[in-house]
Design a protein around this motif. Structure first.
Motif, PDB file in Angstrom:
ATOM      1  N   VAL A  70       0.836  -1.199   0.000  1.00 35.54           N
ATOM      2  CA  VAL A  70       0.000   0.000   0.000  1.00 35.54           C
ATOM      3  C   VAL A  70       0.875   1.255   0.000  1.00 35.54           C
ATOM      4  O   VAL A  70       0.602   2.223  -0.720  1.00 35.54           O
ATOM      5  CB  VAL A  70      -0.966  -0.006   1.205  1.00 35.54           C
ATOM      6  N   LEU A  71       1.941   1.250   0.789  1.00 37.31           N
ATOM      7  CA  LEU A  71       2.814   2.418   0.856  1.00 37.31           C
ATOM      8  C   LEU A  71       3.551   2.645  -0.468  1.00 37.31           C
ATOM      9  O   LEU A  71       3.703   3.790  -0.902  1.00 37.31           O
ATOM     10  CB  LEU A  71       3.798   2.281   2.019  1.00 37.31           C
ATOM     11  N   VAL A  72       3.968   1.577  -1.120  1.00 36.65           N
ATOM     12  CA  VAL A  72       4.607   1.728  -2.435  1.00 36.65           C
ATOM     13  C   VAL A  72       3.601   2.295  -3.439  1.00 36.65           C
ATOM     14  O   VAL A  72       3.937   3.158  -4.252  1.00 36.65           O
ATOM     15  CB  VAL A  72       5.216   0.390  -2.925  1.00 36.65           C
ATOM     16  N   GLN A  73       2.360   1.844  -3.357  1.00 39.60           N
ATOM     17  CA  GLN A  73       1.320   2.377  -4.230  1.00 39.60           C
ATOM     18  C   GLN A  73       1.163   3.884  -3.986  1.00 39.60           C
ATOM     19  O   GLN A  73       1.052   4.675  -4.928  1.00 39.60           O
ATOM     20  CB  GLN A  73       0.001   1.644  -3.986  1.00 39.60           C
ATOM     21  N   ALA A  74       1.162   4.291  -2.718  1.00 40.22           N
ATOM     22  CA  ALA A  74       1.065   5.714  -2.380  1.00 40.22           C
ATOM     23  C   ALA A  74       2.252   6.485  -2.924  1.00 40.22           C
ATOM     24  O   ALA A  74       2.099   7.596  -3.453  1.00 40.22           O
ATOM     25  CB  ALA A  74       0.971   5.897  -0.863  1.00 40.22           C
ATOM     26  N   MET A  75       3.438   5.904  -2.826  1.00 39.75           N
ATOM     27  CA  MET A  75       4.646   6.563  -3.318  1.00 39.75           C
ATOM     28  C   MET A  75       4.594   6.745  -4.838  1.00 39.75           C
ATOM     29  O   MET A  75       4.965   7.794  -5.359  1.00 39.75           O
ATOM     30  CB  MET A  75       5.879   5.776  -2.886  1.00 39.75           C
ATOM     31  N   LYS A  76       4.131   5.724  -5.524  1.00 38.52           N
ATOM     32  CA  LYS A  76       4.008   5.827  -6.990  1.00 38.52           C
ATOM     33  C   LYS A  76       2.994   6.903  -7.362  1.00 38.52           C
ATOM     34  O   LYS A  76       3.239   7.721  -8.249  1.00 38.52           O
ATOM     35  CB  LYS A  76       3.587   4.479  -7.583  1.00 38.52           C
ATOM     36  N   LEU A  77       1.861   6.895  -6.683  1.00 38.96           N
ATOM     37  CA  LEU A  77       0.813   7.873  -6.950  1.00 38.96           C
ATOM     38  C   LEU A  77       1.309   9.295  -6.661  1.00 38.96           C
ATOM     39  O   LEU A  77       0.948  10.241  -7.354  1.00 38.96           O
ATOM     40  CB  LEU A  77      -0.416   7.553  -6.104  1.00 38.96           C
ATOM     41  N   ALA A  78       2.159   9.427  -5.651  1.00 38.49           N
ATOM     42  CA  ALA A  78       2.702  10.733  -5.279  1.00 38.49           C
ATOM     43  C   ALA A  78       3.738  11.214  -6.286  1.00 38.49           C
ATOM     44  O   ALA A  78       4.111  12.387  -6.288  1.00 38.49           O
ATOM     45  CB  ALA A  78       3.325  10.669  -3.896  1.00 38.49           C
ATOM     46  N   GLY A  79       4.226  10.295  -7.115  1.00 39.22           N
ATOM     47  CA  GLY A  79       5.240  10.663  -8.100  1.00 39.22           C
ATOM     48  C   GLY A  79       6.653  10.591  -7.564  1.00 39.22           C
ATOM     49  O   GLY A  79       7.575  11.170  -8.149  1.00 39.22           O
ATOM     50  N   LEU A  80       6.841   9.861  -6.467  1.00 38.82           N
ATOM     51  CA  LEU A  80       8.183   9.707  -5.917  1.00 38.82           C
ATOM     52  C   LEU A  80       8.983   8.780  -6.819  1.00 38.82           C
ATOM     53  O   LEU A  80       8.438   7.833  -7.401  1.00 38.82           O
ATOM     54  CB  LEU A  80       8.124   9.147  -4.498  1.00 38.82           C
ATOM     55  N   SER A  81      10.262   9.024  -6.926  1.00 38.38           N
ATOM     56  CA  SER A  81      11.115   8.213  -7.796  1.00 38.38           C
ATOM     57  C   SER A  81      11.219   6.801  -7.276  1.00 38.38           C
ATOM     58  O   SER A  81      11.128   6.567  -6.061  1.00 38.38           O
ATOM     59  CB  SER A  81      12.507   8.825  -7.922  1.00 38.38           C
ATOM     60  N   GLU A  82      11.422   5.863  -8.176  1.00 40.59           N
ATOM     61  CA  GLU A  82      11.515   4.455  -7.783  1.00 40.59           C
ATOM     62  C   GLU A  82      12.657   4.207  -6.816  1.00 40.59           C
ATOM     63  O   GLU A  82      12.610   3.259  -6.042  1.00 40.59           O
ATOM     64  CB  GLU A  82      11.648   3.552  -9.008  1.00 40.59           C
ATOM     65  N   SER A  83      13.677   5.026  -6.840  1.00 39.21           N
ATOM     66  CA  SER A  83      14.796   4.838  -5.911  1.00 39.21           C
ATOM     67  C   SER A  83      14.357   5.097  -4.470  1.00 39.21           C
ATOM     68  O   SER A  83      15.028   4.689  -3.535  1.00 39.21           O
ATOM     69  CB  SER A  83      15.966   5.741  -6.275  1.00 39.21           C
ATOM     70  N   SER A  84      13.195   5.752  -4.295  1.00 39.57           N
ATOM     71  CA  SER A  84      12.667   6.010  -2.959  1.00 39.57           C
ATOM     72  C   SER A  84      12.070   4.772  -2.318  1.00 39.57           C
ATOM     73  O   SER A  84      11.912   4.701  -1.125  1.00 39.57           O
ATOM     74  CB  SER A  84      11.578   7.094  -3.009  1.00 39.57           C
ATOM     75  N   TYR A  85      11.695   3.817  -3.174  1.00 33.80           N
ATOM     76  CA  TYR A  85      11.073   2.603  -2.638  1.00 33.80           C
ATOM     77  C   TYR A  85      11.736   1.425  -3.233  1.00 33.80           C
ATOM     78  O   TYR A  85      11.777   0.375  -2.870  1.00 33.80           O
ATOM     79  CB  TYR A  85       9.559   2.578  -2.856  1.00 33.80           C
TER      80      TYR A  85
END
Length: 85
Positions: A70-85
């Protein structure tokens, strides 16, 4: 010992070893989301906040693998770079 028994033991050990690693990644993911929300760089902020809250709830109840998803989904939706997760 039988092969079935060995597989069962390895499965249990893998789960015990992997759970703390997943548990430890949840707070880091939540912090990255919080930082993006705080500085205004998060896209889809309302949806990201909802997913972040759901991820935290899953983390608090010990459901770390679903929390990470769920948190990775939130990060993707937020537009955070893949290196963040």
């Amino acid at each position: 010992a039988s092969d079935v028994y060995k597989r069962q033991v390895l499965t249990v050990l893998s789960a015990l070893i992997g759970a703390p690693a997943l548990a430890g990644s949840c707070p880091a993911k939540m912090a990255a989301i919080d930082a993006a929300l705080a500085d205004g760089s998060a896209k889809n902020a309302d949806n990201v906040r909802s997913l972040r809250a759901a991820g935290e709830q899953l983390h608090m109840t010990g459901n770390h693998s679903n929390s990470v998803m769920v948190l990775v989904q939130a990060m993707k939706l937020a537009g955070l770079s893949e290196s963040s997760y």
